[in-house]
Design an enzyme around this catalytic site. Structure first.
Site, mmCIF file in Angstrom:
data_model
loop_
_atom_site.group_PDB
_atom_site.id
_atom_site.type_symbol
_atom_site.label_atom_id
_atom_site.label_comp_id
_atom_site.label_asym_id
_atom_site.label_seq_id
_atom_site.Cartn_x
_atom_site.Cartn_y
_atom_site.Cartn_z
ATOM 1 N N TYR A 29 106.279 -15.881 31.436
ATOM 2 C CA TYR A 29 107.405 -15.024 31.792
ATOM 3 C C TYR A 29 107.972 -15.331 33.180
ATOM 4 O O TYR A 29 109.173 -15.597 33.336
ATOM 5 C CB TYR A 29 106.987 -13.558 31.719
ATOM 6 C CG TYR A 29 108.077 -12.604 32.144
ATOM 7 C CD1 TYR A 29 109.177 -12.375 31.330
ATOM 8 C CD2 TYR A 29 108.012 -11.940 33.372
ATOM 9 C CE1 TYR A 29 110.198 -11.514 31.720
ATOM 10 C CE2 TYR A 29 109.015 -11.075 33.771
ATOM 11 C CZ TYR A 29 110.108 -10.869 32.947
ATOM 12 O OH TYR A 29 111.109 -10.017 33.338
ATOM 13 N N SER A 47 113.846 -11.094 37.387
ATOM 14 C CA SER A 47 112.677 -10.383 37.908
ATOM 15 C C SER A 47 112.334 -10.964 39.263
ATOM 16 O O SER A 47 112.512 -12.170 39.504
ATOM 17 C CB SER A 47 111.482 -10.548 36.966
ATOM 18 O OG SER A 47 110.276 -10.109 37.588
#
Length: 249
Positions: A171, A148
């Site tokens: 995350y 990401s």
């Protein structure tokens, strides 16, 4: 495109992983569709059709990882492409706003941090180690780690970056750690010959984002598929999104 290349996609029974597996299977590759739930994997492989083959694979279970590697060795003899797609954002049933509020260094539940890092970081390393001997049997092996843009420290440090305010220790930091693992793989590639790439698929409407994303799984998978299709002359060590746009590590 016709090829006899052998691929493994983790977390491929739904979302981006399933789209990647379907697109690669359309190339006439043999694609092992990794799925923690065997029944869901079988359904996904049957719906993808062609050369898709379901394989039970829980990236947090060493026995499952070893069994999947053994099966690929028995049935295919080698592995040309590993797409480390399996990932989670949280184990808690909370909305995006609540997740961000409770995922700061001072608030994040450590059990949630451990569970997410177990999948997103250690799970990637576990699968890589298990199939590395198979990758080394290929004449053109590649590992694509799905990450990401949130994992970029460079973007996180940039006051003008839209990802800065979303950086969290659950995350986003797990993806930063994945970048470190990917760098180590890249350095090791001098002896293994295995090419290594990072790809950020974007903010997709999938289970991982609670379906809050802005892109479809099909659009988000596009760059993962493009990099996965690179041939012997394709670059190694890239971090890209959206049709080859470079991102800072």
């Amino acid at each position: 495109m016709t090829t006899d290349r052998i691929a493994l996609v983790t977390g491929a029974n739904q979302g981006i992983g399933r789209r990647v597996a379907a697109d690669l299977a359309a190339d006439h590759r043999t694609v092992f569709v990794g799925s923690r739930d065997a029944a869901r994997g079988e359904r996904a492989a049957a719906e993808i059709g062609g050369s898709a083959v379901a394989v039970q694979l829980d990236v947090t279970d060493p026995a499952s990882v070893a069994a999947a590697a053994d099966r690929i060795a028995d049935e295919a003899g080698r592995l040309d492409l590993l797409v480390n797609n399996a990932g989670i954002s949280t184990t808690r049933r909370v909305g995006l706003a609540e997740f961000r509020r409770t995922s700061t260094p001072g608030t994040a539940p450590l059990d949630d941090v451990r569970a997410v890092w177990e999948v997103n970081v250690l799970g990637v390393l576990s699968v890589y180690q298990a199939v590395l001997p198979l990758l080394r049997r290929s004449g053109d092996a590649r590992v694509v780690n799905v990450t990401s843009a949130l994992g970029s420290l460079s973007l996180g440090l940039d006051p003008s970056s839209p990802t800065r305010e979303a950086y969290d220790v659950v995350y986003a930091a797990s993806k930063t750690a994945l970048h470190g693992v990917t760098l180590a793989m890249l350095l090791e590639s001098a002896t293994t010959g295995v090419k290594v790439n990072l790809v950020s698929p974007g903010f997709a409407r999938t289970a991982l984002t609670g379906f809050h994303g802005t892109e479809s799984a099909e659009d988000a998978a596009r760059e993962v598929v493009r990099v996965s299709r690179l041939g012997p002359g394709g670059a190694s060590g890239t971090f890209t999104t959206w049709e080859g746009v470079d991102l800072p590590w």
